[in-house]
Design an enzyme around this catalytic site. Structure first.
Site, PDB file in Angstrom:
ATOM      1  N   GLU A 186      22.309   9.569   5.409  1.00  0.00           N
ATOM      2  CA  GLU A 186      21.493  10.132   4.031  1.00  0.00           C
ATOM      3  C   GLU A 186      20.511   9.696   3.336  1.00  0.00           C
ATOM      4  OE1 GLU A 186      22.865  13.329   4.149  1.00  0.00           O
ATOM      5  OE2 GLU A 186      25.935  12.161   4.723  1.00  0.00           O
ATOM      6  N   ASP A 331      16.293  16.889   9.344  1.00  0.00           N
ATOM      7  CA  ASP A 331      17.472  17.325  10.645  1.00  0.00           C
ATOM      8  C   ASP A 331      16.765  17.505  11.765  1.00  0.00           C
ATOM      9  OD1 ASP A 331      19.450  15.905   9.176  1.00  0.00           O
ATOM     10  OD2 ASP A 331      19.928  17.498   8.053  1.00  0.00           O
TER      11      ASP A 331
END
Length: 512
Positions: A186, A331
């Site tokens: 993250e 991502d």
């Protein structure tokens, strides 16, 4: 080819939450099968083509240890093969229905290509594919902590170091080399993590742009890497001005009107036959997909992105007096899974950037060629909402965070008790206890609850790991060794990841 104007690092972070073997395609497995089919297979094929052309240092690819384990898992490999066969069947079913014949034909071809690639390259797992890409030099492979925890909220450096050590060992066991860079889950950072990174041999990692820009009095701070604190570990910051051209919280290319609509599908087959037609348009009013228009949009958006990168680098060179760096990170699942045309767009960009005078580099090569400035005292941050920690420690997940803290404290207590009683011995039941704790600490559960994305599934998984951990911890703490061995053996059949995990990593540190 245009005159060189600077460098661009494209970083892809590949991660899905760990799935237990719980029958045919529960929620987690379905996500995995979709992403494997539509993102990982075409991305690997693209990188193989570029490697065969002699291209090097094209992309930085992070694959989290939990996903790497799933890509090698015999059960999941069999299920993936079956899923690909069903994809072909569903496409044929849509074609036979007479609905959306063009999309049915496209999907059947895509499924056939994916099945062929899987049987040729992936049948023995993801490791041979990833290892060959790393060995060719076309990518830099990043490592990371074992179960993708949000590291700033881990309660003790013993947990930080063990998570990281297990993850890096797993990478080395599978790929053959220990990674020099990591994807910090993250992009989460708190001061002091760089000490653990340096001790583990990590040389660079990625933070989000605002983390870096809020730490340095320089609006061009993301144009170079920075050593963190007193360490030699380099932090690279995402350039959000450029990154958000592709995908931001509000807009980006995948929302273009000619692309496939991810959120609406044919209910009989699960195939998505519509194009993006507006957020508030009912299913029956969605426009049909037009592949030719979509391909034209791919090339137009790729050209636009390349122009944005080039203009950004020209501006940086003028302002800084030397070539700069643009780091964009996404991502991996955006390319193919969420955005059907994403792999084609990515290939166009990777081919067009060098022709525009932009040097493609990995993070490793960027650091090696001098894209490192001074030292910075990084502030806390993440790439989540608000660029702080609210996604993982907000009101919606207070109970999950409380459980996680309790589990970590109890884990360390039990480890200390058992290792004191059995000094020097490896205890398999203790390894399983650490495994359950690590899986409970995955950042995915809090993210999914906060974002209300399959929140019941996330809570179910959190609760399952908590119950398993508690049962085993009770047996170990009370000295019921036979019961602990039986419990651990049973749990290992469900959550047996990281067979090399040695809980002695977590034992208390002694002076000297």
């Amino acid at each position: 080819m245009s005159r060189p104007v600077g460098s661009c690092c494209v970083v892809l972070h590949t991660h899905l939450p760990w799935v237990a073997h719980a029958g045919t395609w529960p929620v987690g497995e379905e996500w995995l099968h979709q992403a494997w089919s539509t993102s990982y297979l075409p991305l690997a094929a693209l990188l193989q083509r570029l490697a065969a052309e002699g291209r090097r240092d094209v992309l930085t690819l992070g694959v989290t240890p939990v996903l790497h384990a799933m890509l090698d898992d015999p059960y999941l490999l069999r299920e993936q093969h079956t899923w690909l066969g069903y994809w072909q069947t569903r496409a044929a079913q849509l074609g036979a229905s007479g609905r959306h014949p063009d999309v049915a034909a496209i999907e059947h071809r895509r499924a056939a290509v994916a099945l062929d690639r899987f049987e040729r390259d992936w049948a023995h797992g993801g490791t041979p594919v990833l290892r060959s890409l790393g060995d060719s030099g076309v990518v830099e492979l990043l490592g990371g902590p074992a179960t993708h925890p949000f590291q700033p909220l881990l309660v003790d450096d013993r947990v930080v170091d063990a998570q990281l050590g297990v993850g890096l060992d797993d990478h080395a066991l599978r790929v053959g080399t220990r990674p020099r860079g990591i994807w910090a889950p993250e992009c989460g950072y708190r001061p002091g993590l760089e000490t653990s990174y340096a001790a583990a041999g990590v040389e660079h990692f990625v933070v989000d742009g605002p983390t870096l820009l809020g730490s340095v009095d320089d609006p061009t701070a993301t144009a170079t890497g920075w050593t963190v604190g007193d360490s030699d570990v380099v932090a690279f910051g995402r350039d959000l001005d450029v990154t958000y051209r592709v995908w931001s919280p509000r807009s980006g290319y995948p929302g273009g009107r000619w692309y496939r609509d991810f959120h609406h599908f044919d209910h009989d087959t699960g195939i998505r036959p519509f194009r993006v037609s507006g957020r508030h348009v009912a299913d029956h009013e969605k426009r049909p997909y037009d592949a030719d228009r979509a391909q034209a949009a791919v090339h137009a958006d790729a050209a636009d992105f390349v122009d944005v990168v080039r203009r950004r680098l020209v501006d940086l060179a003028e302002r800084r007096g030397r070539p700069g760096l643009v780091v964009v990170a996404y991502d991996t699942e955006l390319f193919g899974h969420w955005w059907a045309e994403g792999p084609e767009w990515l290939e166009a960009v990777l081919r067009m950037l060098p022709d525009a005078g932009v040097t493609l580099q990995t993070l490793r090569s960027a650091a090696a060629t001098g894209h490192v400035g001074g030292s910075v005292a990084l502030r806390p941050g993440s790439w989540g909402s608000g660029k702080d920690w609210r996604v993982w420690d907000g009101v919606a997940v207070e109970d999950l965070l409380s459980d996680a803290r309790d589990v970590q404290h109890r884990l360390l207590d039990v480890v200390d008790k058992v290792t004191d009683a059995q000094p020097g011995q490896r205890v398999p039941a203790l390894d399983q206890l650490a495994r359950e704790a690590f899986l409970l600490l995955a950042s995915d559960w809090a993210f999914m609850v906060t974002k209300d994305s399959a929140a019941p599934y996330a809570r179910e998984r959190h609760a399952a790991h908590l119950a398993r951990f508690s049962q085993l911890a009770d047996a170990l703490a009370s000295g019921r060794d036979d019961a602990a061995r039986r419990i651990a053996a049973r749990l290992g059949e469900v959550d047996g990841a990281f067979g090399h995990l040695d809980a002695r990593r977590l034992a208390r540190r002694t002076a000297g």
